[in-house]
Design a protein around this motif. Structure first.
Motif, PDB file in Angstrom:
ATOM      1  N   ALA A 228      -8.616  -6.935   2.554  1.00 10.79           N
ATOM      2  CA  ALA A 228      -9.880  -7.032   3.276  1.00 10.79           C
ATOM      3  C   ALA A 228     -11.043  -6.769   2.336  1.00 10.79           C
ATOM      4  O   ALA A 228     -11.113  -5.706   1.709  1.00 10.79           O
ATOM      5  CB  ALA A 228      -9.904  -6.036   4.430  1.00 10.79           C
ATOM      6  N   LYS A 229     -11.950  -7.744   2.226  1.00  5.98           N
ATOM      7  CA  LYS A 229     -13.139  -7.578   1.402  1.00  5.98           C
ATOM      8  C   LYS A 229     -14.238  -6.963   2.258  1.00  5.98           C
ATOM      9  O   LYS A 229     -14.614  -7.517   3.290  1.00  5.98           O
ATOM     10  CB  LYS A 229     -13.629  -8.919   0.851  1.00  5.98           C
ATOM     11  CG  LYS A 229     -12.883  -9.365  -0.396  1.00  5.98           C
ATOM     12  CD  LYS A 229     -11.453  -9.628  -0.151  1.00  5.98           C
ATOM     13  CE  LYS A 229     -11.074 -11.036  -0.429  1.00  5.98           C
ATOM     14  NZ  LYS A 229     -10.137 -11.709   0.301  1.00  5.98           N
ATOM     15  N   THR A 230     -14.731  -5.796   1.813  1.00  7.96           N
ATOM     16  CA  THR A 230     -15.676  -5.056   2.622  1.00  7.96           C
ATOM     17  C   THR A 230     -16.648  -4.281   1.739  1.00  7.96           C
ATOM     18  O   THR A 230     -16.674  -4.455   0.522  1.00  7.96           O
ATOM     19  CB  THR A 230     -14.907  -4.129   3.597  1.00  7.96           C
ATOM     20  OG1 THR A 230     -15.828  -3.550   4.518  1.00  7.96           O
ATOM     21  CG2 THR A 230     -14.113  -3.059   2.871  1.00  7.96           C
ATOM     22  N   LYS A 231     -17.427  -3.419   2.384  1.00  3.19           N
ATOM     23  CA  LYS A 231     -18.377  -2.567   1.668  1.00  3.19           C
ATOM     24  C   LYS A 231     -17.907  -1.121   1.777  1.00  3.19           C
ATOM     25  O   LYS A 231     -17.334  -0.712   2.800  1.00  3.19           O
ATOM     26  CB  LYS A 231     -19.773  -2.733   2.248  1.00  3.19           C
ATOM     27  CG  LYS A 231     -20.344  -4.123   1.993  1.00  3.19           C
ATOM     28  CD  LYS A 231     -21.571  -4.366   2.807  1.00  3.19           C
ATOM     29  CE  LYS A 231     -22.793  -4.002   2.021  1.00  3.19           C
ATOM     30  NZ  LYS A 231     -24.030  -4.422   2.692  1.00  3.19           N
ATOM     31  N   HIS A 232     -18.171  -0.377   0.737  1.00  4.38           N
ATOM     32  CA  HIS A 232     -17.713   1.006   0.666  1.00  4.38           C
ATOM     33  C   HIS A 232     -18.142   1.812   1.898  1.00  4.38           C
ATOM     34  O   HIS A 232     -17.368   2.602   2.436  1.00  4.38           O
ATOM     35  CB  HIS A 232     -18.233   1.660  -0.612  1.00  4.38           C
ATOM     36  CG  HIS A 232     -17.837   3.094  -0.727  1.00  4.38           C
ATOM     37  ND1 HIS A 232     -16.539   3.491  -0.980  1.00  4.38           N
ATOM     38  CD2 HIS A 232     -18.566   4.231  -0.587  1.00  4.38           C
ATOM     39  CE1 HIS A 232     -16.494   4.815  -1.001  1.00  4.38           C
ATOM     40  NE2 HIS A 232     -17.696   5.287  -0.765  1.00  4.38           N
ATOM     41  N   GLY A 233     -19.349   1.613   2.356  1.00  7.35           N
ATOM     42  CA  GLY A 233     -19.868   2.381   3.488  1.00  7.35           C
ATOM     43  C   GLY A 233     -19.149   2.140   4.807  1.00  7.35           C
ATOM     44  O   GLY A 233     -19.355   2.888   5.766  1.00  7.35           O
ATOM     45  N   LEU A 234     -18.296   1.136   4.869  1.00  3.58           N
ATOM     46  CA  LEU A 234     -17.585   0.819   6.110  1.00  3.58           C
ATOM     47  C   LEU A 234     -16.161   1.364   6.136  1.00  3.58           C
ATOM     48  O   LEU A 234     -15.430   1.155   7.104  1.00  3.58           O
ATOM     49  CB  LEU A 234     -17.545  -0.703   6.305  1.00  3.58           C
ATOM     50  CG  LEU A 234     -18.896  -1.381   6.499  1.00  3.58           C
ATOM     51  CD1 LEU A 234     -18.737  -2.896   6.500  1.00  3.58           C
ATOM     52  CD2 LEU A 234     -19.548  -0.903   7.787  1.00  3.58           C
ATOM     53  N   TRP A 235     -15.752   2.089   5.103  1.00  3.86           N
ATOM     54  CA  TRP A 235     -14.352   2.476   4.983  1.00  3.86           C
ATOM     55  C   TRP A 235     -13.846   3.329   6.148  1.00  3.86           C
ATOM     56  O   TRP A 235     -12.726   3.149   6.607  1.00  3.86           O
ATOM     57  CB  TRP A 235     -14.070   3.147   3.632  1.00  3.86           C
ATOM     58  CG  TRP A 235     -14.528   4.563   3.505  1.00  3.86           C
ATOM     59  CD1 TRP A 235     -15.736   5.004   3.064  1.00  3.86           C
ATOM     60  CD2 TRP A 235     -13.764   5.724   3.819  1.00  3.86           C
ATOM     61  NE1 TRP A 235     -15.784   6.371   3.074  1.00  3.86           N
ATOM     62  CE2 TRP A 235     -14.577   6.837   3.543  1.00  3.86           C
ATOM     63  CE3 TRP A 235     -12.483   5.940   4.301  1.00  3.86           C
ATOM     64  CZ2 TRP A 235     -14.151   8.146   3.751  1.00  3.86           C
ATOM     65  CZ3 TRP A 235     -12.047   7.242   4.510  1.00  3.86           C
ATOM     66  CH2 TRP A 235     -12.885   8.330   4.229  1.00  3.86           C
ATOM     67  N   ARG A 236     -14.654   4.246   6.653  1.00  5.45           N
ATOM     68  CA  ARG A 236     -14.197   5.100   7.759  1.00  5.45           C
ATOM     69  C   ARG A 236     -13.977   4.289   9.033  1.00  5.45           C
ATOM     70  O   ARG A 236     -12.956   4.434   9.710  1.00  5.45           O
ATOM     71  CB  ARG A 236     -15.211   6.215   8.030  1.00  5.45           C
ATOM     72  CG  ARG A 236     -15.082   7.397   7.126  1.00  5.45           C
ATOM     73  CD  ARG A 236     -15.947   8.567   7.613  1.00  5.45           C
ATOM     74  NE  ARG A 236     -15.796   9.690   6.730  1.00  5.45           N
ATOM     75  CZ  ARG A 236     -16.600   9.956   5.707  1.00  5.45           C
ATOM     76  NH1 ARG A 236     -17.612   9.158   5.428  1.00  5.45           N
ATOM     77  NH2 ARG A 236     -16.388  11.021   4.956  1.00  5.45           N
ATOM     78  N   ARG A 237     -14.959   3.442   9.372  1.00  4.90           N
ATOM     79  CA  ARG A 237     -14.841   2.626  10.583  1.00  4.90           C
ATOM     80  C   ARG A 237     -13.683   1.642  10.465  1.00  4.90           C
ATOM     81  O   ARG A 237     -12.944   1.430  11.430  1.00  4.90           O
ATOM     82  CB  ARG A 237     -16.153   1.897  10.858  1.00  4.90           C
ATOM     83  CG  ARG A 237     -17.248   2.845  11.329  1.00  4.90           C
ATOM     84  CD  ARG A 237     -18.593   2.195  11.561  1.00  4.90           C
ATOM     85  NE  ARG A 237     -18.520   0.946  12.284  1.00  4.90           N
ATOM     86  CZ  ARG A 237     -19.307  -0.100  12.036  1.00  4.90           C
ATOM     87  NH1 ARG A 237     -20.229  -0.046  11.104  1.00  4.90           N
ATOM     88  NH2 ARG A 237     -19.182  -1.202  12.744  1.00  4.90           N
ATOM     89  N   LEU A 238     -13.513   1.045   9.289  1.00  8.63           N
ATOM     90  CA  LEU A 238     -12.410   0.116   9.071  1.00  8.63           C
ATOM     91  C   LEU A 238     -11.074   0.844   9.242  1.00  8.63           C
ATOM     92  O   LEU A 238     -10.160   0.359   9.916  1.00  8.63           O
ATOM     93  CB  LEU A 238     -12.505  -0.516   7.690  1.00  8.63           C
ATOM     94  CG  LEU A 238     -11.480  -1.601   7.368  1.00  8.63           C
ATOM     95  CD1 LEU A 238     -12.092  -2.663   6.477  1.00  8.63           C
ATOM     96  CD2 LEU A 238     -10.250  -1.035   6.708  1.00  8.63           C
ATOM     97  N   THR A 239     -10.956   2.016   8.665  1.00 10.62           N
ATOM     98  CA  THR A 239      -9.728   2.810   8.774  1.00 10.62           C
ATOM     99  C   THR A 239      -9.402   3.114  10.235  1.00 10.62           C
ATOM    100  O   THR A 239      -8.255   2.955  10.676  1.00 10.62           O
ATOM    101  CB  THR A 239      -9.850   4.114   7.968  1.00 10.62           C
ATOM    102  OG1 THR A 239     -10.032   3.784   6.583  1.00 10.62           O
ATOM    103  CG2 THR A 239      -8.620   4.994   8.124  1.00 10.62           C
ATOM    104  N   GLU A 240     -10.387   3.545  10.988  1.00 12.28           N
ATOM    105  CA  GLU A 240     -10.161   3.878  12.402  1.00 12.28           C
ATOM    106  C   GLU A 240      -9.735   2.644  13.195  1.00 12.28           C
ATOM    107  O   GLU A 240      -8.843   2.731  14.051  1.00 12.28           O
ATOM    108  CB  GLU A 240     -11.409   4.518  13.020  1.00 12.28           C
ATOM    109  CG  GLU A 240     -11.660   5.930  12.531  1.00 12.28           C
ATOM    110  CD  GLU A 240     -10.445   6.845  12.697  1.00 12.28           C
ATOM    111  OE1 GLU A 240      -9.836   6.877  13.793  1.00 12.28           O
ATOM    112  OE2 GLU A 240     -10.069   7.527  11.718  1.00 12.28           O
ATOM    113  N   GLU A 241     -10.346   1.517  12.928  1.00  9.90           N
ATOM    114  CA  GLU A 241     -10.003   0.276  13.632  1.00  9.90           C
ATOM    115  C   GLU A 241      -8.579  -0.156  13.303  1.00  9.90           C
ATOM    116  O   GLU A 241      -7.828  -0.574  14.190  1.00  9.90           O
ATOM    117  CB  GLU A 241     -10.999  -0.820  13.280  1.00  9.90           C
ATOM    118  CG  GLU A 241     -11.080  -1.912  14.298  1.00  9.90           C
ATOM    119  CD  GLU A 241     -11.473  -1.441  15.684  1.00  9.90           C
ATOM    120  OE1 GLU A 241     -10.776  -1.815  16.651  1.00  9.90           O
ATOM    121  OE2 GLU A 241     -12.473  -0.707  15.830  1.00  9.90           O
TER     122      GLU A 241
END
Length: 104
Positions: A58-71
């Motif tokens: 998954a290509k994403t931004k560092h600031g989204l890591w917590r929300r991505l992990t929870e999802e």
């Protein structure tokens, strides 16, 4: 570090597609590659295990890591899913701009 790649293993193609779709839909990832044919060997609960899995990149931004992990945790079948983030040190500027635009 602004951009990151999340590596996520899943049990099957259906789960891979579901999680990939959720991450892109919720703008937690700009793109998710689904890679099939992964053979994993690992230690789990004191025993050596082997399984066939799928790998999500998954290509994403560092600031989204917590929300991505929870999802991912909400949509994953494993008790302890692999969710690992790798920093992106460089990239084609036009592609990185596309990630920014996709995650607005």
């Amino acid at each position: 570090m602004k951009y990151t790649i999340a590596l996520i293993t899943v049990a099957n193609r259906e789960e891979a597609k579901r999680i990939a779709s959720v991450l892109v839909e919720k703008k937690l990832a700009a793109c998710v590659n689904i890679i099939s044919g992964i053979d994993s060997v690992y230690r789990w609960q004191g025993k050596i295990e082997e399984s066939s899995e799928f790998l999500l990149m998954a290509k994403t931004k560092h600031g989204l890591w917590r929300r991505l992990t929870e999802e991912v945790k909400k949509n994953h079948s494993y008790d302890t899913p692999e969710i690992i983030f790798l920093p992106v040190s460089k990239g084609l500027r036009k592609y990185l701009d596309w990630i920014d635009e996709s995650l607005k």
